[in-house]
Design a protein around this motif. Structure first.
Motif, PDB file in Angstrom:
ATOM      1  N   GLU A 100       0.903  -1.291  -0.016  1.00  0.00           N
ATOM      2  CA  GLU A 100      -0.025  -0.081  -0.290  1.00  0.00           C
ATOM      3  C   GLU A 100       0.892   1.251   0.072  1.00  0.00           C
ATOM      4  O   GLU A 100       1.731   1.469   1.002  1.00  0.00           O
ATOM      5  CB  GLU A 100      -1.001  -0.109   0.952  1.00  0.00           C
ATOM      6  N   LYS A 101       0.637   2.068  -0.837  1.00  0.00           N
ATOM      7  CA  LYS A 101       1.387   3.385  -0.950  1.00  0.00           C
ATOM      8  C   LYS A 101       1.253   4.136   0.216  1.00  0.00           C
ATOM      9  O   LYS A 101       0.208   4.488   1.073  1.00  0.00           O
ATOM     10  CB  LYS A 101       0.728   4.267  -2.212  1.00  0.00           C
ATOM     11  N   GLY A 102       2.480   4.532   0.528  1.00  0.00           N
ATOM     12  CA  GLY A 102       2.616   5.521   2.053  1.00  0.00           C
ATOM     13  C   GLY A 102       2.627   4.439   3.347  1.00  0.00           C
ATOM     14  O   GLY A 102       2.493   5.287   4.434  1.00  0.00           O
ATOM     15  N   THR A 103       2.801   3.360   3.164  1.00  0.00           N
ATOM     16  CA  THR A 103       2.806   2.479   4.378  1.00  0.00           C
ATOM     17  C   THR A 103       3.849   1.429   4.323  1.00  0.00           C
ATOM     18  O   THR A 103       4.325   1.077   3.158  1.00  0.00           O
ATOM     19  CB  THR A 103       1.193   1.693   4.684  1.00  0.00           C
ATOM     20  N   ARG A 104       4.057   0.882   5.390  1.00  0.00           N
ATOM     21  CA  ARG A 104       4.917  -0.393   5.546  1.00  0.00           C
ATOM     22  C   ARG A 104       3.929  -1.388   5.804  1.00  0.00           C
ATOM     23  O   ARG A 104       3.056  -1.226   6.881  1.00  0.00           O
ATOM     24  CB  ARG A 104       6.289  -0.165   6.576  1.00  0.00           C
ATOM     25  N   ARG A 105       3.977  -2.578   5.272  1.00  0.00           N
ATOM     26  CA  ARG A 105       3.129  -3.583   5.457  1.00  0.00           C
ATOM     27  C   ARG A 105       3.950  -5.073   5.693  1.00  0.00           C
ATOM     28  O   ARG A 105       4.857  -5.053   5.109  1.00  0.00           O
ATOM     29  CB  ARG A 105       2.281  -3.630   4.528  1.00  0.00           C
ATOM     30  N   LEU A 106       3.536  -5.854   6.400  1.00  0.00           N
ATOM     31  CA  LEU A 106       3.892  -7.218   6.686  1.00  0.00           C
ATOM     32  C   LEU A 106       2.595  -8.061   6.550  1.00  0.00           C
ATOM     33  O   LEU A 106       1.447  -7.819   6.870  1.00  0.00           O
ATOM     34  CB  LEU A 106       4.548  -7.226   7.843  1.00  0.00           C
ATOM     35  N   SER A 107       2.910  -9.344   6.006  1.00  0.00           N
ATOM     36  CA  SER A 107       1.722 -10.246   5.867  1.00  0.00           C
ATOM     37  C   SER A 107       2.107 -11.430   6.331  1.00  0.00           C
ATOM     38  O   SER A 107       3.496 -11.906   6.705  1.00  0.00           O
ATOM     39  CB  SER A 107       1.115 -10.311   4.531  1.00  0.00           C
ATOM     40  N   ASP A 108       1.202 -12.636   6.523  1.00  0.00           N
ATOM     41  CA  ASP A 108       1.434 -14.050   6.740  1.00  0.00           C
ATOM     42  C   ASP A 108       2.233 -14.032   8.156  1.00  0.00           C
ATOM     43  O   ASP A 108       3.236 -14.742   8.374  1.00  0.00           O
ATOM     44  CB  ASP A 108       2.303 -14.787   5.784  1.00  0.00           C
ATOM     45  N   LEU A 109       1.968 -13.418   9.295  1.00  0.00           N
ATOM     46  CA  LEU A 109       2.545 -13.139  10.193  1.00  0.00           C
ATOM     47  C   LEU A 109       2.304 -14.614  11.012  1.00  0.00           C
ATOM     48  O   LEU A 109       3.139 -14.841  11.925  1.00  0.00           O
ATOM     49  CB  LEU A 109       2.255 -11.949  11.369  1.00  0.00           C
ATOM     50  N   VAL A 110       1.237 -15.336  10.751  1.00  0.00           N
ATOM     51  CA  VAL A 110       1.311 -16.623  11.586  1.00  0.00           C
ATOM     52  C   VAL A 110       2.419 -17.395  11.225  1.00  0.00           C
ATOM     53  O   VAL A 110       2.823 -18.310  12.338  1.00  0.00           O
ATOM     54  CB  VAL A 110       0.099 -17.413  10.863  1.00  0.00           C
ATOM     55  N   ASN A 111       3.102 -17.389  10.323  1.00  0.00           N
ATOM     56  CA  ASN A 111       4.446 -18.178   9.752  1.00  0.00           C
ATOM     57  C   ASN A 111       5.688 -17.312  10.266  1.00  0.00           C
ATOM     58  O   ASN A 111       6.773 -18.172   9.937  1.00  0.00           O
ATOM     59  CB  ASN A 111       4.211 -18.414   8.250  1.00  0.00           C
ATOM     60  N   LYS A 112       5.811 -16.408  10.853  1.00  0.00           N
ATOM     61  CA  LYS A 112       6.800 -15.570  10.989  1.00  0.00           C
ATOM     62  C   LYS A 112       7.484 -15.289  12.348  1.00  0.00           C
ATOM     63  O   LYS A 112       7.970 -14.290  12.594  1.00  0.00           O
ATOM     64  CB  LYS A 112       6.569 -14.040  10.141  1.00  0.00           C
ATOM     65  N   GLY A 113       6.877 -16.185  13.182  1.00  0.00           N
ATOM     66  CA  GLY A 113       7.388 -16.036  14.622  1.00  0.00           C
ATOM     67  C   GLY A 113       6.589 -16.623  15.505  1.00  0.00           C
ATOM     68  O   GLY A 113       5.234 -16.041  15.644  1.00  0.00           O
ATOM     69  N   GLU A 114       7.106 -17.189  16.731  1.00  0.00           N
ATOM     70  CA  GLU A 114       6.172 -17.591  17.880  1.00  0.00           C
ATOM     71  C   GLU A 114       5.793 -16.469  18.574  1.00  0.00           C
ATOM     72  O   GLU A 114       4.596 -16.633  19.217  1.00  0.00           O
ATOM     73  CB  GLU A 114       7.211 -18.632  18.725  1.00  0.00           C
ATOM     74  N   VAL A 115       6.196 -15.270  18.467  1.00  0.00           N
ATOM     75  CA  VAL A 115       6.061 -14.183  19.380  1.00  0.00           C
ATOM     76  C   VAL A 115       4.314 -13.956  18.762  1.00  0.00           C
ATOM     77  O   VAL A 115       3.673 -12.879  19.597  1.00  0.00           O
ATOM     78  CB  VAL A 115       6.749 -12.980  18.888  1.00  0.00           C
TER      79      VAL A 115
END
Length: 260
Positions: free
Chosen positions: A74-89
């Motif tokens: 998305e323009k103007g933002t930082r985004r992350l997706s699929d966080l289920v798979n990116k750390g126990e935290v």
């Protein structure tokens, strides 16, 4: 556990994850019913908050220009997706009893995780038109989706806090049908202002949107969304779930992800 008709399997899963008949207070239920949203203060303790912030920035640095591409950028933002798979935290987010109790109170039937993403508006950006996270409901149609914002930074009137229009989840109309310009301020809008560690849970049929970040600092949040179980996920977890994630999480968590 809810005023809705019990759903046997979902009730069992929620009980396993710590949801009880008193997880939501009567006042919290009233706010969800009437306003369409509620703020849960201090849901993220200081240690967990520090860990989430660190992981957020670690993933941003690691993924670089590809961050968020599993869903969209998305323009103007930082985004992350699929966080289920990116750390126990992140495991404690979509399994948190307070969130699950609120989701079931609103949806009232079997549900599953729809998405777990991150978003923050860069300085000078982030304004969104008012919108709902679902198409317009017809009268008598049940609610289908619940979203939550996990505030990793303070939400202030200057740094892009989310705006909501209380009660609009019950209008059965979209912003486009009632406003000439949904990007404009709404006379009844409220900014969700709260310190880091707070979680905003809202009926995602509620009109809402991000505001412009006019500071020089980031305003990070995690978005954890659930939908009724009969609908498709934003990311099909049966396709995306990593073996290491499947082995780490509990059977109850696997049920929420619909990966059993």
């Amino acid at each position: 556990m809810s005023d809705h008709q019990p759903v046997t399997r979902m009730m069992k899963v929620m009980e396993e994850l710590g949801v009880t008949s008193t997880t939501l207070s009567n006042e919290e239920k009233r706010l969800l019913d009437e306003q369409g949203y509620v703020l849960f203060p201090n849901l993220i303790d200081d240690v967990w908050l520090k860990q989430l912030r660190a992981k957020y920035e670690e993933l941003m640095a690691k993924e670089g220009q590809s961050a968020g591409m599993e869903v969209h950028q998305e323009k103007g933002t930082r985004r992350l997706s699929d966080l289920v798979n990116k750390g126990e935290v992140f495991d404690g987010i979509y399994t948190h009893p307070k969130l699950l109790a609120a989701v079931f109170h609103i949806i009232g039937r079997e549900f599953k995780l729809y998405s777990l993403n991150g978003r923050d508006a860069i300085p000078g950006e982030g304004h969104q038109s008012l919108h709902a996270d679902w198409g317009r409901l017809e009268e008598g149609e049940p609610f289908h989706v619940v979203n939550s914002l996990w505030m990793l930074d303070d939400f202030t009137s200057e740094n892009g806090a989310t705006r909501v229009v209380p009660g609009t989840h019950r209008l059965f109309k979209s912003p486009e049908e009632t406003m000439s310009h949904p990007a404009d301020e709404h006379p009844e809008q409220v900014l969700a202002l709260a310190p880091a560690g707070t979680v905003l849970v809202f009926n995602a049929h509620l009109w809402h949107g991000g505001t412009r970040n006019v500071t020089q600092n980031t305003r990070r949040a995690l978005h954890c969304c659930f939908s009724a179980r009969e609908f498709s996920q934003q990311l099909n977890q049966r396709e995306y779930l990593r073996l290491e994630t499947f082995r780490r999480i509990s059977p109850a968590a696997r049920y929420l992800l619909d990966v059993e």
